[in-house]
Design a protein around this motif. Structure first.
Motif, mmCIF file in Angstrom:
data_model
loop_
_atom_site.group_PDB
_atom_site.id
_atom_site.type_symbol
_atom_site.label_atom_id
_atom_site.label_comp_id
_atom_site.label_asym_id
_atom_site.label_seq_id
_atom_site.Cartn_x
_atom_site.Cartn_y
_atom_site.Cartn_z
ATOM 1 N N ILE A 79 0.870 -1.178 0.000
ATOM 2 C CA ILE A 79 0.000 0.000 0.000
ATOM 3 C C ILE A 79 0.905 1.227 0.000
ATOM 4 C CG2 ILE A 79 -1.872 1.200 1.183
ATOM 5 C CD1 ILE A 79 -2.538 -1.408 2.590
ATOM 6 N N PRO A 80 0.951 2.007 -1.075
ATOM 7 C CA PRO A 80 1.850 3.171 -1.145
ATOM 8 C C PRO A 80 1.620 4.141 0.010
ATOM 9 C CG PRO A 80 0.896 2.697 -3.306
ATOM 10 C CD PRO A 80 0.171 1.827 -2.314
ATOM 11 N N ASP A 81 2.690 4.760 0.463
ATOM 12 C CA ASP A 81 2.613 5.650 1.614
ATOM 13 C C ASP A 81 1.796 6.909 1.339
ATOM 14 O OD1 ASP A 81 4.088 3.934 3.130
ATOM 15 O OD2 ASP A 81 6.017 4.914 2.743
ATOM 16 N N PHE A 82 1.654 7.295 0.070
ATOM 17 C CA PHE A 82 0.940 8.544 -0.206
ATOM 18 C C PHE A 82 -0.571 8.399 -0.052
ATOM 19 C CE2 PHE A 82 1.485 6.443 -4.347
ATOM 20 C CZ PHE A 82 0.173 6.418 -4.804
ATOM 21 N N ILE A 83 -1.072 7.163 0.110
ATOM 22 C CA ILE A 83 -2.509 6.963 0.341
ATOM 23 C C ILE A 83 -2.821 7.289 1.795
ATOM 24 C CG2 ILE A 83 -4.382 5.290 0.344
ATOM 25 C CD1 ILE A 83 -3.003 3.805 -1.875
ATOM 26 N N PRO A 84 -3.730 8.220 2.058
ATOM 27 C CA PRO A 84 -4.013 8.610 3.444
ATOM 28 C C PRO A 84 -4.470 7.423 4.285
ATOM 29 C CG PRO A 84 -5.020 10.154 1.888
ATOM 30 C CD PRO A 84 -4.519 8.989 1.088
ATOM 31 N N GLN A 221 21.106 -2.143 9.240
ATOM 32 C CA GLN A 221 20.042 -3.056 8.873
ATOM 33 C C GLN A 221 19.105 -2.326 7.946
ATOM 34 O OE1 GLN A 221 18.310 -4.908 12.265
ATOM 35 N NE2 GLN A 221 20.265 -5.236 13.271
ATOM 36 N N HIS A 222 18.897 -2.903 6.794
ATOM 37 C CA HIS A 222 18.232 -2.192 5.695
ATOM 38 C C HIS A 222 16.793 -1.886 6.007
ATOM 39 C CE1 HIS A 222 17.321 -1.139 1.598
ATOM 40 N NE2 HIS A 222 16.329 -2.024 1.603
ATOM 41 N N ASP A 223 16.386 -0.607 5.817
ATOM 42 C CA ASP A 223 14.998 -0.213 5.933
ATOM 43 C C ASP A 223 14.385 -0.322 4.549
ATOM 44 O OD1 ASP A 223 13.262 2.687 7.273
ATOM 45 O OD2 ASP A 223 12.576 0.788 6.477
ATOM 46 N N ALA A 224 13.640 -1.364 4.363
ATOM 47 C CA ALA A 224 13.217 -1.706 3.013
ATOM 48 C C ALA A 224 12.294 -0.702 2.396
ATOM 49 C CB ALA A 224 12.521 -3.062 3.023
ATOM 50 N N HIS A 225 11.555 0.124 3.155
ATOM 51 C CA HIS A 225 10.522 0.992 2.611
ATOM 52 C C HIS A 225 10.938 2.451 2.585
ATOM 53 C CE1 HIS A 225 7.970 -2.458 2.729
ATOM 54 N NE2 HIS A 225 8.287 -2.626 3.991
ATOM 55 N N ALA A 226 12.227 2.686 2.731
ATOM 56 C CA ALA A 226 12.643 4.082 2.765
ATOM 57 C C ALA A 226 12.576 4.722 1.404
ATOM 58 C CB ALA A 226 14.073 4.198 3.315
ATOM 59 N N ASN A 227 12.554 3.895 0.351
ATOM 60 C CA ASN A 227 12.564 4.463 -0.995
ATOM 61 C C ASN A 227 11.205 4.853 -1.506
ATOM 62 O OD1 ASN A 227 15.340 4.058 -1.239
ATOM 63 N ND2 ASN A 227 15.065 1.930 -1.866
#
Length: 228
Positions: A79-84, A221-227
């Motif tokens: 679920i993309p982060d830009f969705i409220p 430790q990789h933050d997978a959703h930072a991109n």
């Protein structure tokens, strides 16, 4: 002693209090606590990765841990982060829940050794593009299905017959956007790797981190959703 991990069940009362709190500052404080609890779980991605390499771990914990790792290392969210509201749902519930379940199913002694190894041998795990491709496929299928439903329910008789035109157009736009995202992400990763001076290990297939100070341990430790 084994490290205590926040349970997904403990997040539910906080979510309810956050929704019922009349004070905006109190709501922001509860939301911050939720994000902090979720971040604590995501920091154990590397430990779960090491735990799955232990031969004593059964197939069920290994499969669940594999799914959790695949999604944690995916360069994008389901679920993309830009969705409220829904955009942070996976960060607060889905991913922490998968990691929490994987940690609970892994034997305590194995997880303890994996946590110690993660502290002693920090690695920067690569993005899991297989999981990203699976998410792309789900997005494309959702776009095609939504186009079909809209044409069948709201379209004229002509569009009800030729709904596939809208579906193909929607999927084409999605694919172009996904290709642009992949190119942007790969270019950004290459620039970041060059700036940090990382080298790829041919044996492990992951990046060996050159930073070793305790304060930087969380960043290794990789933050997978930072991109996203």
């Amino acid at each position: 002693m084994r490290q205590q991990y926040p349970s997904v069940i403990t997040l539910i009362p906080a979510v309810v209090r956050c929704m019922q709190a009349p004070d905006d500052q109190q709501s922001q404080g509860l939301l911050s606590w939720l994000k902090h609890a979720a971040k604590r779980l995501k920091r154990n991605v590397l430990a779960v990765y090491y735990a799955t390499q232990d031969p004593t771990v059964g197939w069920a914990p290994r499969c669940i841990a594999g799914l959790a790792l695949a999604y944690a290392l995916s360069p994008l969210d389901l679920i993309p982060d830009f969705i409220p509201v829904l955009g942070i749902l996976d960060d607060l519930v889905l991913l922490p829940g998968m990691l929490w379940l994987a940690i609970k199913l892994i034997p305590e002694d194995v997880m303890l050794r994996a946590q110690t190894r993660a502290d002693e041998e920090p690695l920067r795990l690569q993005n899991n593009w297989v999981a990203a491709c699976c998410i792309f496929v789900m997005w494309d299928a959702s776009a095609a299905g939504l186009s079909y439903l809209v044409c069948k329910k709201l379209g004229t008789p002509w569009w009800q017959v030729h709904w596939w035109i809208v579906a193909v157009t929607a999927v084409t736009v999605m694919i172009l956007a996904e290709v642009a995202f992949v190119v942007h992400t790969l270019v950004a990763e290459q620039k970041t790797a060059l700036q940090r001076g990382e080298q790829t290990s041919p044996e492990s297939g992951v990046h060996a981190a050159l930073l070793s100070t305790p304060d930087d341990g969380d960043q290794l430790q990789h933050d997978a959703h930072a991109n996203v």
